[in-house]
Design a protein around this motif. Structure first.
Motif, PDB file in Angstrom:
ATOM      1  N   ARG A  32       4.436   2.014   1.713  1.00  9.79           N
ATOM      2  CA  ARG A  32       5.332   3.045   1.176  1.00  9.79           C
ATOM      3  C   ARG A  32       4.639   4.391   1.338  1.00  9.79           C
ATOM      4  O   ARG A  32       3.451   4.522   1.033  1.00  9.79           O
ATOM      5  N   PHE A  33       5.393   5.363   1.819  1.00 13.14           N
ATOM      6  CA  PHE A  33       4.823   6.657   2.200  1.00 13.14           C
ATOM      7  C   PHE A  33       5.062   7.663   1.084  1.00 13.14           C
ATOM      8  O   PHE A  33       6.163   8.183   0.917  1.00 13.14           O
ATOM      9  N   GLY A  34       4.030   7.901   0.267  1.00 13.90           N
ATOM     10  CA  GLY A  34       4.112   8.921  -0.768  1.00 13.90           C
ATOM     11  C   GLY A  34       3.854  10.293  -0.177  1.00 13.90           C
ATOM     12  O   GLY A  34       2.874  10.491   0.554  1.00 13.90           O
ATOM     13  N   LEU A  35       4.706  11.264  -0.485  1.00 17.32           N
ATOM     14  CA  LEU A  35       4.674  12.588   0.132  1.00 17.32           C
ATOM     15  C   LEU A  35       4.650  13.682  -0.928  1.00 17.32           C
ATOM     16  O   LEU A  35       5.270  13.553  -1.977  1.00 17.32           O
ATOM     17  N   GLY A  36       3.947  14.776  -0.627  1.00 21.67           N
ATOM     18  CA  GLY A  36       3.940  15.909  -1.537  1.00 21.67           C
ATOM     19  C   GLY A  36       3.696  17.206  -0.805  1.00 21.67           C
ATOM     20  O   GLY A  36       3.510  17.227   0.427  1.00 21.67           O
ATOM     21  N   THR A  37       3.699  18.292  -1.551  1.00 17.47           N
ATOM     22  CA  THR A  37       3.528  19.625  -0.956  1.00 17.47           C
ATOM     23  C   THR A  37       2.063  20.032  -0.851  1.00 17.47           C
ATOM     24  O   THR A  37       1.768  21.116  -0.360  1.00 17.47           O
ATOM     25  N   GLY A  38       1.135  19.201  -1.296  1.00 13.66           N
ATOM     26  CA  GLY A  38      -0.252  19.346  -0.954  1.00 13.66           C
ATOM     27  C   GLY A  38      -1.050  20.363  -1.730  1.00 13.66           C
ATOM     28  O   GLY A  38      -0.571  21.002  -2.671  1.00 13.66           O
ATOM     29  N   VAL A  74       0.847  -1.190   0.000  1.00 11.61           N
ATOM     30  CA  VAL A  74       0.000   0.000   0.000  1.00 11.61           C
ATOM     31  C   VAL A  74       0.883   1.241   0.000  1.00 11.61           C
ATOM     32  O   VAL A  74       1.831   1.341   0.789  1.00 11.61           O
ATOM     33  N   THR A  75       0.555   2.198  -0.871  1.00 14.63           N
ATOM     34  CA  THR A  75       1.295   3.461  -0.963  1.00 14.63           C
ATOM     35  C   THR A  75       0.308   4.616  -0.897  1.00 14.63           C
ATOM     36  O   THR A  75      -0.719   4.585  -1.571  1.00 14.63           O
ATOM     37  N   THR A  76       0.601   5.639  -0.104  1.00 18.04           N
ATOM     38  CA  THR A  76      -0.218   6.849  -0.150  1.00 18.04           C
ATOM     39  C   THR A  76       0.219   7.691  -1.349  1.00 18.04           C
ATOM     40  O   THR A  76       1.393   7.952  -1.555  1.00 18.04           O
ATOM     41  N   LEU A  77      -0.774   8.133  -2.135  1.00 17.32           N
ATOM     42  CA  LEU A  77      -0.507   8.966  -3.317  1.00 17.32           C
ATOM     43  C   LEU A  77      -1.445  10.169  -3.286  1.00 17.32           C
ATOM     44  O   LEU A  77      -2.486  10.160  -3.885  1.00 17.32           O
ATOM     45  N   VAL A  78      -0.996  11.242  -2.660  1.00 18.05           N
ATOM     46  CA  VAL A  78       0.105  11.303  -1.716  1.00 18.05           C
ATOM     47  C   VAL A  78      -0.370  12.045  -0.476  1.00 18.05           C
ATOM     48  O   VAL A  78      -1.383  12.731  -0.486  1.00 18.05           O
ATOM     49  N   THR A  79       0.429  11.931   0.596  1.00 20.74           N
ATOM     50  CA  THR A  79       0.186  12.637   1.846  1.00 20.74           C
ATOM     51  C   THR A  79       0.972  13.933   1.872  1.00 20.74           C
ATOM     52  O   THR A  79       2.140  13.953   1.487  1.00 20.74           O
ATOM     53  N   CYS A  80       0.345  14.992   2.345  1.00 20.42           N
ATOM     54  CA  CYS A  80       1.056  16.244   2.605  1.00 20.42           C
ATOM     55  C   CYS A  80       1.347  16.314   4.109  1.00 20.42           C
ATOM     56  O   CYS A  80       0.417  16.471   4.910  1.00 20.42           O
ATOM     57  N   PRO A  81       2.606  16.199   4.531  1.00 20.26           N
ATOM     58  CA  PRO A  81       2.921  16.143   5.960  1.00 20.26           C
ATOM     59  C   PRO A  81       3.295  17.504   6.554  1.00 20.26           C
ATOM     60  O   PRO A  81       4.074  17.569   7.514  1.00 20.26           O
ATOM     61  N   LEU A  82       2.763  18.585   5.965  1.00 18.97           N
ATOM     62  CA  LEU A  82       3.289  19.913   6.292  1.00 18.97           C
ATOM     63  C   LEU A  82       2.457  20.682   7.304  1.00 18.97           C
ATOM     64  O   LEU A  82       3.015  21.366   8.168  1.00 18.97           O
ATOM     65  N   MET A  83       1.124  20.643   7.219  1.00 18.44           N
ATOM     66  CA  MET A  83       0.307  21.577   7.971  1.00 18.44           C
ATOM     67  C   MET A  83      -0.844  20.906   8.722  1.00 18.44           C
ATOM     68  O   MET A  83      -1.012  21.093   9.916  1.00 18.44           O
ATOM     69  N   ARG A  84      -1.656  20.152   8.013  1.00 15.72           N
ATOM     70  CA  ARG A  84      -2.846  19.544   8.623  1.00 15.72           C
ATOM     71  C   ARG A  84      -2.475  18.586   9.739  1.00 15.72           C
ATOM     72  O   ARG A  84      -3.164  18.481  10.756  1.00 15.72           O
ATOM     73  N   MET A  85      -1.373  17.852   9.556  1.00 15.39           N
ATOM     74  CA  MET A  85      -0.811  17.006  10.606  1.00 15.39           C
ATOM     75  C   MET A  85       0.690  17.236  10.639  1.00 15.39           C
ATOM     76  O   MET A  85       1.355  17.221   9.608  1.00 15.39           O
ATOM     77  N   HIS A  86       1.217  17.441  11.853  1.00 16.57           N
ATOM     78  CA  HIS A  86       2.642  17.685  12.043  1.00 16.57           C
ATOM     79  C   HIS A  86       3.458  16.490  11.560  1.00 16.57           C
ATOM     80  O   HIS A  86       3.006  15.334  11.643  1.00 16.57           O
ATOM     81  N   PRO A  87       4.667  16.717  11.037  1.00 13.67           N
ATOM     82  CA  PRO A  87       5.492  15.589  10.583  1.00 13.67           C
ATOM     83  C   PRO A  87       5.699  14.508  11.636  1.00 13.67           C
ATOM     84  O   PRO A  87       5.777  13.317  11.291  1.00 13.67           O
ATOM     85  N   ALA A  88       5.765  14.873  12.914  1.00 13.91           N
ATOM     86  CA  ALA A  88       5.947  13.862  13.954  1.00 13.91           C
ATOM     87  C   ALA A  88       4.742  12.933  14.044  1.00 13.91           C
ATOM     88  O   ALA A  88       4.883  11.717  14.223  1.00 13.91           O
TER      89      ALA A  88
END
Length: 323
Positions: A99-105, A67-81
């Motif tokens: 697999r952790f898919g990441l983007g700028t949202g 399973v891969t997230t396409l994609v998660t934005c880890p910047l604002m809605r939820m803190h990176p931690a």
């Protein structure tokens, strides 16, 4: 060899429907799952938006596929931690198949707490720092971080996988592809753009995975399938940065009023033309992609899975196949 997966759209389907699709995808011969991470759908017609981390927990119990997230934005809605904790637990639940898919949202999802929406260059800075924070937390060691955008104090993840989940970084232009090559374990982009793939590889991506995806609308009546694709996903044809800056589903509905059925017909495979489906998916492999995820628009999911099980997936894996 290209991996062919199914893309679960949290914006269009209920949690129960998504779980049913995951089972059907595995039975049809798809080799992996991707799932969107949204707070809002793009428009009210899509009508859903379940919490991706709850969905991944449920998926881990009904499917053995990665399973891969396409994609998660880890910047604002939820803190990176907090994203790191969610991703680590997802990796444990899936036995290392996450697999952790990441983007700028998009402002659509990230503005909800009242934060200002930063410009793209600042969001890329935030993403780089977020990746640093998450990689440190994935070690399971106590972490303190005081950076430009984030603070973490005495944080430790106690539930961690044997290996940290790979971080696949999304991008749709040269700067983002370069960032992905520098900080990512893979690259995500949603058009079969060989130049972007090359940019990623030159920037440090080397032979790391490149992941893409496309929407189709299978149906025996092409005209009806086209109407369904236009009704639900006209937003995909909006130009430029509109997808990143419009703040609400209502704004997307207003903008999508400029998108005609002909524009959707030019961009989305609709109907049951086997050659058209094969060409659209193969275009990604030809551009150097390692994984391609297909999403079926609309309610006729079983017809889609039967079609791909008997006609498309065998043809993709063996071009000489004739069912």
């Amino acid at each position: 060899m290209t991996t062919y997966g199914y893309f679960l759209s949290c914006e269009e389907f209920t949690p129960a429907e998504l779980l049913s699709q995951a089972r059907a995808a595995e039975q049809a011969g798809f080799e992996a799952l991707a799932i969107s991470d949204h707070f809002h759908p793009w428009n009210d017609e899509q009508g859903q938006s379940s919490f991706v981390w709850s969905m991944i927990g449920a998926l881990s119990q009904v499917s053995s596929l990665p399973v891969t997230t396409l994609v998660t934005c880890p910047l604002m809605r939820m803190h990176p931690a907090v994203n790191a904790q969610a991703a680590a637990t997802a990796a444990v639940l899936t036995g290392g198949r996450f697999r952790f898919g990441l983007g700028t949202g998009e402002a659509l999802n990230e503005h909800i707490l009242g934060d200002a929406w930063p410009e793209a260059s600042r969001r890329m800075e935030m993403l780089e720092e977020a990746v640093q924070v998450m990689r440190r937390l994935f070690t399971g060691e106590q972490t303190t971080h005081r950076g430009t955008h984030y603070t973490v104090q005495n944080a430790r993840l106690y539930t961690v996988p044997d290996e940290p989940p790979p971080l696949y970084v999304s991008g749709f232009g040269p700067q983002a592809a370069t960032l992905a090559g520098r900080i990512g374990d893979g690259f995500v982009t949603m058009s079969p753009d060989a130049d972007l793939v090359e940019q990623f590889r030159r920037a440090g991506g080397g032979q790391k995975p490149v992941v893409g995806g496309l929407k189709v609308c299978w149906g025996t009546d092409r005209a009806q399938a086209l109407k369904t694709a236009h009704r639900l996903w006209a937003n995909e044809q909006l130009p430029g940065e509109l997808a990143q800056v419009l703040p609400t589903p209502a704004h997307f509905e207003q903008a999508a009023g400029l998108v005609t059925e002909d524009m959707v017909a030019d961009a989305v495979v609709c109907g049951d033309d086997e050659d058209a489906h094969l060409r659209a998916v193969r275009e990604f492999g030809g551009a150097g992609f390692d994984e391609v995820y297909v999403n079926q628009i609309g309610p006729d999911q079983q017809g889609f899975f039967d079609f791909y099980r008997t006609r498309i997936l065998p043809g993709l894996k063996d071009p000489a196949h004739q069912a």
